[in-house]
Design a protein around this motif. Structure first.
Motif, PDB file in Angstrom:
ATOM      1  N   THR A  32       0.832  -1.201   0.000  1.00  0.00           N
ATOM      2  CA  THR A  32       0.000   0.000   0.000  1.00  0.00           C
ATOM      3  C   THR A  32       0.868   1.253   0.000  1.00  0.00           C
ATOM      4  OG1 THR A  32      -1.761  -1.160   1.165  1.00  0.00           O
ATOM      5  CG2 THR A  32      -1.807   1.243   1.270  1.00  0.00           C
ATOM      6  N   ASP A  35       2.500   1.573  -3.451  1.00  0.00           N
ATOM      7  CA  ASP A  35       1.479   2.035  -4.403  1.00  0.00           C
ATOM      8  C   ASP A  35       1.222   3.532  -4.249  1.00  0.00           C
ATOM      9  OD1 ASP A  35       1.094  -0.422  -5.624  1.00  0.00           O
ATOM     10  OD2 ASP A  35      -0.611  -0.966  -4.339  1.00  0.00           O
ATOM     11  N   ALA A  36       1.152   4.017  -3.005  1.00  0.00           N
ATOM     12  CA  ALA A  36       0.910   5.439  -2.759  1.00  0.00           C
ATOM     13  C   ALA A  36       2.053   6.286  -3.308  1.00  0.00           C
ATOM     14  CB  ALA A  36       0.724   5.697  -1.264  1.00  0.00           C
ATOM     15  N   LEU A  38       4.162   5.461  -5.774  1.00  0.00           N
ATOM     16  CA  LEU A  38       4.118   5.412  -7.235  1.00  0.00           C
ATOM     17  C   LEU A  38       2.946   6.214  -7.796  1.00  0.00           C
ATOM     18  CD1 LEU A  38       5.069   1.660  -7.785  1.00  0.00           C
ATOM     19  CD2 LEU A  38       6.541   3.681  -8.005  1.00  0.00           C
ATOM     20  N   ASP A  39       1.799   6.193  -7.115  1.00  0.00           N
ATOM     21  CA  ASP A  39       0.644   6.977  -7.553  1.00  0.00           C
ATOM     22  C   ASP A  39       0.958   8.469  -7.517  1.00  0.00           C
ATOM     23  OD1 ASP A  39      -0.852   4.694  -7.969  1.00  0.00           O
ATOM     24  OD2 ASP A  39      -2.030   4.904  -6.115  1.00  0.00           O
ATOM     25  N   ARG A  40       1.601   8.929  -6.434  1.00  0.00           N
ATOM     26  CA  ARG A  40       1.937  10.353  -6.323  1.00  0.00           C
ATOM     27  C   ARG A  40       2.957  10.762  -7.376  1.00  0.00           C
ATOM     28  NH1 ARG A  40       1.443  14.966  -7.116  1.00  0.00           N
ATOM     29  NH2 ARG A  40       2.405  16.553  -5.813  1.00  0.00           N
ATOM     30  N   THR A  42       3.364   9.356 -10.303  1.00  0.00           N
ATOM     31  CA  THR A  42       2.646   9.343 -11.581  1.00  0.00           C
ATOM     32  C   THR A  42       1.792  10.594 -11.730  1.00  0.00           C
ATOM     33  OG1 THR A  42       2.619   6.933 -11.573  1.00  0.00           O
ATOM     34  CG2 THR A  42       1.007   8.028 -12.988  1.00  0.00           C
ATOM     35  N   GLN A  43       1.097  10.967 -10.665  1.00  0.00           N
ATOM     36  CA  GLN A  43       0.253  12.162 -10.682  1.00  0.00           C
ATOM     37  C   GLN A  43       1.096  13.406 -10.953  1.00  0.00           C
ATOM     38  OE1 GLN A  43      -1.422  13.082  -6.856  1.00  0.00           O
ATOM     39  NE2 GLN A  43      -2.932  14.495  -7.693  1.00  0.00           N
TER      40      GLN A  43
END
Length: 109
Positions: A32, A35-36, A38-40, A42-43
């Motif tokens: 988790t 993922d957080a 990598l998500d940030r 990517t954003q």
């Protein structure tokens, strides 16, 4: 991750396992967290912001202009559309570490 054979690829699962062991966190929570992160990243890149990890490197987005290319089979000209591409520039610490490992391998060879 230190037990990788030469030529092996490190994937997301390997990172989760390694981080989980190092910080003694359950794999599900570690996944988790990863993922957080990598998500940030990517954003930020999607919004055109660079992601700077001091010592590791900088991720950024560059614009590639539209251009004319050639179909390798037919030689026919074709239009390649403009695109935004993610890039990575290694930081000094990463470069130094990679170079020191490569120097050791060259001496041993």
């Amino acid at each position: 991750m230190n037990d990788l054979e030469k030529g092996e690829t490190v994937n997301k699962s390997d990172l989760v396992n390694y981080i989980s062991e190092v910080i003694d966190l359950p794999k599900s929570k570690t996944a988790t967290v990863l993922d957080a992160i990598l998500d940030r990243m990517t954003q930020a890149l999607a919004e055109g912001e660079p992601v700077i990890l001091v010592g590791f490197g900088t991720f950024s987005v560059k614009k590639r202009a539209a251009r004319v290319g050639r179909d390798p089979r037919t030689g026919k000209a074709l239009q390649i559309p403009a695109a935004a591409v993610a890039t990575f520039k290694a930081g000094k610490a990463l470069k130094d570490t990679v170079n020191s490992v490569n120097e050791k391998e060259m001496v041993e060879a």
